[in-house]
Each structure stands twice: as structure tokens, then as C-alpha cells.
Write a protein that holds these residues in place. Structure first.
Motif, mmCIF file in Angstrom:
data_model
loop_
_atom_site.group_PDB
_atom_site.id
_atom_site.type_symbol
_atom_site.label_atom_id
_atom_site.label_comp_id
_atom_site.label_asym_id
_atom_site.label_seq_id
_atom_site.Cartn_x
_atom_site.Cartn_y
_atom_site.Cartn_z
ATOM 1 N N PRO A 241 2.485 -1.548 -6.486
ATOM 2 C CA PRO A 241 1.520 -0.669 -5.815
ATOM 3 C C PRO A 241 0.089 -1.164 -6.096
ATOM 4 O O PRO A 241 -0.119 -1.961 -7.019
ATOM 5 C CB PRO A 241 1.745 0.691 -6.471
ATOM 6 N N PRO A 242 -0.890 -0.696 -5.319
ATOM 7 C CA PRO A 242 -2.287 -1.042 -5.601
ATOM 8 C C PRO A 242 -2.690 -0.587 -7.011
ATOM 9 O O PRO A 242 -2.118 0.366 -7.540
ATOM 10 C CB PRO A 242 -3.071 -0.262 -4.536
ATOM 11 N N ILE A 243 -3.654 -1.285 -7.602
ATOM 12 C CA ILE A 243 -4.122 -0.952 -8.960
ATOM 13 C C ILE A 243 -4.594 0.504 -9.017
ATOM 14 O O ILE A 243 -5.312 0.970 -8.143
ATOM 15 C CB ILE A 243 -5.292 -1.881 -9.374
ATOM 16 N N GLY A 244 -4.133 1.195 -10.069
ATOM 17 C CA GLY A 244 -4.552 2.585 -10.284
ATOM 18 C C GLY A 244 -3.759 3.589 -9.466
ATOM 19 O O GLY A 244 -4.029 4.786 -9.518
ATOM 20 N N LYS A 245 -2.770 3.121 -8.711
ATOM 21 C CA LYS A 245 -1.968 4.035 -7.861
ATOM 22 C C LYS A 245 -0.478 3.928 -8.174
ATOM 23 O O LYS A 245 0.271 3.472 -7.327
ATOM 24 C CB LYS A 245 -2.220 3.732 -6.384
ATOM 25 N N GLY B 162 0.813 -1.218 0.000
ATOM 26 C CA GLY B 162 0.000 0.000 0.000
ATOM 27 C C GLY B 162 0.838 1.256 0.000
ATOM 28 O O GLY B 162 0.362 2.329 -0.373
ATOM 29 N N MET B 163 2.108 1.127 0.406
ATOM 30 C CA MET B 163 2.981 2.304 0.481
ATOM 31 C C MET B 163 3.778 2.514 -0.804
ATOM 32 O O MET B 163 4.386 3.551 -1.005
ATOM 33 C CB MET B 163 3.957 2.163 1.644
ATOM 34 N N ALA B 164 3.822 1.485 -1.646
ATOM 35 C CA ALA B 164 4.661 1.571 -2.848
ATOM 36 C C ALA B 164 4.039 2.478 -3.898
ATOM 37 O O ALA B 164 2.822 2.501 -4.071
ATOM 38 C CB ALA B 164 4.871 0.175 -3.441
#
Length: 209
Positions: free
Chosen positions: A170-174, A77-79
Motif C-alpha cells: 500500500p502507499p506509505i502511511g496507509k 493505491g487500493m491495497a
């Protein structure tokens, strides 16, 4: 090199916490669509976020496929970049998994070394993928986070004497789409195989001189 296909296993993780869709598994499924070329036999697995499952699943993948390389992919979540992890750590596992479990010993392999490095030079992979102009930022890290990602990586490194890799996405879209992450994984794994080939050739040459 002999003509037999080389086997590569790539794993992503299932849902946990707020990650109801785990970007790592999305990315791995996109990689499976793209493939790694005709020379490589690619197998993908979704790993549940559970220590005990990892302890049985990871050895069984090595046993079943005798892969040249296993690449584990996890979400962070931090990447904000696709992050290549250089090493796995043995101690400090206090976070509870999806079945509210954590190892009593708080370590992966009792009596194992504190830290195991991958035989793959992640700095070199990072440079090469960055130079290829993929449009996805790649970086290198020495801390895979002491949760299931790190736990899985260490276990795999221990079993394979370092012939494993770990990639955080990272999470999708981020900011990247699943397709972007799949393309990045394809480029990364191809560079890793290239480096392993070069290392083999070096050993081979030394052998004959």
C-alpha cells in the motif's frame, strides 16, 4: 547446498501518476538496509514505469545475476495489506505508461501462455509470515492489475520458468511506514527462500532414492 552465496534481486518501481514517491521503492530501499543475512547477496533496482524499459531490463537482470529468485515490488493505491501475487497475465495491457506508450499487441509475450503461476506457494508464505507476528497484514491475490506490475511479473515468470515473485504494497502511511514495509519484505523473501530450499531438497532426495 554449496557454499556460494545465493543471489536475490529485488526491484521497486519509480514514480508515476499521483505516486510521486513510490512506496515500493521506499520499501525495497528499507529491505536493502536490513539485508537478507550473510548467506544472501541482495541486489536492488528501481524500475521506471515504462513497458519498453521493462522488456529490456528484466532479461538483463536475469542474465547478469543468474539469481535464485527475483522479487518485484509494486505499489497499489487500493491495497491495505501487503499482497502476494500468485500469477502474472499476458493479455490486456491498455494503460499508458510514463512515456504515454502501451504495447500494440496489448500483451507481454506474443504467443506466451495466458497466465503463468509462480513456483512459490504464496498461500504458504502468507500463512508463515502472518504466524510470525510481524504486525503487518499479508494477503494473497490472483490479479496483479494489468499494468506495469503485472507486465513485469509475467515477463519475469516467463523468463525464469516461475522462479519469480511479486509483492504489492500500500502507499506509505496507509497504514504502514516504509520501515514496516521493509520488515515485511524481509520476512516474505526469507520465507520464499526457505520454501525454494525445501523444494530443492525434495528434488535432491528423490534423485538419490
Amino acid at each position: 547446498m554449496n557454499n556460494s552465496k545465493r543471489t536475490v534481486v529485488v526491484t521497486g518501481f519509480g514514480p508515476f501518476g499521483e505516486h510521486t514517491v513510490n512506496a515500493s521503492w521506499v520499501a525495497v530501499q528499507e529491505l536493502k538496509k536490513l539485508g537478507l543475512g550473510t548467506e544472501v547477496d541482495l541486489h536492488v533496482y528501481e524500475v521506471p514505469v515504462e513497458y519498453q524499459t521493462v522488456q529490456s531490463l528484466v532479461p538483463s537482470l536475469w542474465k547478469q545475476y543468474h539469481p535464485l529468485l527475483v522479487v518485484h515490488v509494486g505499489v497499489s493505491g487500493m491495497a491495505t495489506t501487503v499482497t502476494l501475487e500468485k500469477c502474472g497475465r499476458n493479455h490486456g495491457y491498455k494503460g499508458l505508461d510514463n512515456s504515454s506508450f502501451c504495447p500494440d499487441s496489448q500483451c507481454c509475450i506474443v504467443g506466451g501462455p495466458d497466465c503463468i503461476d509462480s513456483v512459490i506457494d504464496m498461500e504458504s508464505v502468507c500463512k508463515r509470515v502472518t504466524a510470525s507476528g510481524l504486525g503487518v497484514a499479508v494477503s494473497v491475490s490472483k490479479d496483479a492489475g494489468r499494468y506495469l506490475c503485472d507486465f513485469t511479473y509475467y515477463t519475469s515468470l516467463y523468463l525464469s520458468h516461475g522462479r519469480s515473485a511479486f509483492v504489492h504494497v500500500p502507499p506509505i502511511g496507509k497504514p504502514y511506514s516504509g520501515e514496516d514495509l521493509g520488515r515485511a519484505l524481509q520476512a516474505i523473501v526469507q520465507e520464499m527462500l526457505e520454501l525454494l530450499d525445501q523444494a530443492e531438497e525434495k528434488i535432491h532426495c528423490q534423485h538419490f532414492h
